[in-house]
Design an enzyme around this catalytic site. Structure first.
Site, PDB file in Angstrom:
ATOM      1  N   GLY A 157       0.932  -1.070  -0.032  1.00 39.38           N
ATOM      2  CA  GLY A 157      -0.053   0.007   0.008  1.00 39.38           C
ATOM      3  C   GLY A 157       0.906   1.267   0.074  1.00 39.38           C
ATOM      4  O   GLY A 157       0.371   2.592   0.118  1.00 39.38           O
ATOM      5  N   ASP A 158       2.128   1.097  -0.132  1.00 43.78           N
ATOM      6  CA  ASP A 158       3.002   2.461  -0.398  1.00 43.78           C
ATOM      7  C   ASP A 158       4.280   1.952  -1.182  1.00 43.78           C
ATOM      8  O   ASP A 158       4.147   1.038  -1.910  1.00 43.78           O
ATOM      9  CB  ASP A 158       3.468   2.574   1.156  1.00 43.78           C
ATOM     10  CG  ASP A 158       3.696   4.120   1.227  1.00 43.78           C
ATOM     11  OD1 ASP A 158       4.533   4.683   0.535  1.00 43.78           O
ATOM     12  OD2 ASP A 158       3.155   4.874   2.070  1.00 43.78           O
ATOM     13  N   ASP A 159       5.329   2.495  -1.037  1.00 36.97           N
ATOM     14  CA  ASP A 159       6.583   2.341  -1.928  1.00 36.97           C
ATOM     15  C   ASP A 159       7.000   0.812  -1.489  1.00 36.97           C
ATOM     16  O   ASP A 159       6.983   0.379  -0.485  1.00 36.97           O
ATOM     17  CB  ASP A 159       7.664   3.216  -1.520  1.00 36.97           C
ATOM     18  CG  ASP A 159       7.477   4.556  -1.674  1.00 36.97           C
ATOM     19  OD1 ASP A 159       6.677   5.026  -2.652  1.00 36.97           O
ATOM     20  OD2 ASP A 159       8.239   5.601  -0.920  1.00 36.97           O
TER      21      ASP A 159
END
Length: 504
Positions: free
Chosen positions: A303-305
């Protein structure tokens, strides 16, 4: 690793699909398009061996911890950076099972004290041959526990560690000195599920066992704005040297998944890292104020990098001045619909240099590679090599962003601006992007030597154009033409776009 195999898709197959479905009724235009795309495929297929902005760090030792399963004993890639781990190949002297310390493995009984007892007991062998803790098949519910030096944590086939759903079993610890406070909330922060500080020669591995942080409880606290302290990581190693993390699946971290900070000689390879694509801030791997870090052969859904290189936050990172350097990210693939395949920053105040990013496959993501900075950050980003990247349905292939207005407190200096110099990007093919690259510098800062070579974006609308501000560099073999109105931007050779009429 079946998810990895299922998700990897052929870039050239996608190009072939584009070739048989021309988007124009004009026969001459279709012919030109086909010829042009074949030219792009040929260019993108080249391995430019002579264009090396700085030496690649490679070390092949042939050594691997004997605790690693035989399935992990494939011949070493000659370009592997796995030699950063210098832990030695001798077996640990003391080998114990968690069952010997009262572990049950039923997925319901708390094993926190069993793990803590086991590590306390095995610590005594640190200077006399080291130790290994085996976790057999089963479901092991546990709160946070610390590791020790000269130690191996080995998860056997079918072993699953489950993060406790009791926040009290994730105690509050001091904030990192390069952040000055918790990243999300003032004050301290929850400790990681598996934690280590001041260690040497640590291996966390197995036969593809799983560590599951059961992070939904923490994500809901964040979504509901009821979080009192910054969430814990699944694994954090601090102030440590010679760390190997391999052959495991990490799932559902409350926050960033793997966080080596103030470390050196860290190898993270053959890992699968999974989180729901809407799970907040579940970065895959975040090397932070660390040096000699190797990240390779990993599959990440987040859900992020997927990977984020960091080095401290505003004045706290500037004052600590502990940079991240000599970092290799290679053969990583995955997807993140809200963030980037590799992010540099935004916490980069201690400086980031000598980073190699190569042989990546990124799809269905917001950005391919992103450099994030702002006023107040200070620091520098220098000598970054990005090459051999395949992107499919990545919204913005390359992005330099600014203006997040994200600071630890009111003590940040608005005159502290970053220096960005020497970003070398080559052999990139992006299919079906919706936006052209955005390269936005910062007023009063230096963004120079931003260099592109053999960089092709297919599927953009004809109206899509690069957005460049306050940056300078050069381009060679880039389509579509980069930074057309940007002063100081040089083109060593005409881009393919400029020669388009030659193909019609």
């Amino acid at each position: 690793m079946s998810a990895k195999m299922d998700s990897e898709r052929s870039t050239y197959g996608a190009i072939a699909g584009t070739l048989v479905r021309p988007q124009t009724a004009s026969a001459s235009a279709s012919t030109a398009t086909v010829l042009l795309l074949f030219a792009f495929v040929a260019v993108a297929s080249l391995q430019i061996a002579t264009w090396k902005p700085f030496p690649r760090w490679t070390s092949v030792t042939g050594n691997r911890p004997p605790e690693v399963s035989e399935s992990a004993a494939a011949p070493e890639d000659p370009r592997s950076c796995g030699g950063f781990f210098e832990g030695g190949a001798a077996r640990r002297k003391a080998v114990k099972s968690i069952r010997e310390f009262g572990g049950v493995g039923d997925g319901k009984t708390s094993e926190t004290e069993a793990f803590r007892r086991a590590v306390r007991h095995l610590r005594r062998f640190g200077e006399s041959g080291g130790s290994q803790l085996n976790v057999p098949r089963g479901r092991w519910l546990t709160g946070s526990f610390n590791l020790t030096s000269n130690f191996t944590l080995f998860l056997e086939d079918g072993a699953v560690l489950l993060g406790s759903q009791d926040p009290e079993e994730w105690p509050i610890i001091e904030p990192l000195p390069s952040y000055g406070r918790g990243r999300e909330r003032l004050g301290g922060r929850h400790i990681s599920l598996i934690h280590g500080d001041g260690l040497t020669n640590v291996v966390i591995t197995g036969q593809n066992g799983t560590i599951d942080g059961q992070g939904k409880m923490w994500w809901e606290l964040w979504w509901n704005r009821t979080l009192n302290h910054t969430r814990g990581h699944l694994l954090e190693i601090m102030n440590s040297r010679n760390i190997l993390i391999s052959n495991l699946t990490f799932r559902n971290s409350p926050f960033w998944t793997i966080h080596p900070v103030y470390c050196s000689n860290v190898v993270i390879k053959n890992m699968t890292i999974l989180a729901p694509l809407n799970a907040p801030n579940t970065d895959g791997i975040d090397p932070d104020s660390s040096t000699n870090v190797c990240i390779e052969d990993c599959y990440i859904e987040s859900g992020d990098d997927l990977v984020a290189v960091k080095s401290g936050w505003d004045q706290y990172g500037i004052n600590m001045a502990h940079p991240s350097s000599n970092i290799i990210v290679r053969k990583v693939s995955g997807t993140t619909p809200t963030c980037s395949g590799v992010g540099i920053g935004s916490e980069m105040s201690g400086g980031i240099s000598n980073v190699t990013i190569e042989d990546m496959h990124i799809w269905d993501s917001a950005a391919g590679v992103r450099i994030k900075s702002d006023k107040g950050r200070g620091g520098y980003v220098a000598n970054i090599s990005i090459s051999n990247i395949k992107m499919e349905r990545v919204k913005i292939p390359i992005r330099f962003s600014r203006g997040s207005n994200d600071h630890p407190d009111n003590g940040w200096d608005p005159n502290a601006v970053p220096t960005v110099k020497g970003i070398f990007i080559s052999n990139v093919l992006s299919l079906n992007s919706t936006k052209a690259p955005e390269l936005k510098g910062i007023e009063g800062a230096s963004f120079e030597e931003i260099c592109f070579k053999n960089f092709t974006i297919l599927g953009l609308a004809q109206s899509a154009a690069w957005h460049c501000e306050l940056v300078s560099g050069y381009a060679n073999g880039v389509f579509p033409i980069p930074c057309p109105e940007q002063p100081g931007w040089l083109r060593a050779l005409l881009s393919m776009h400029e020669n388009e009429h030659d193909w019609s």
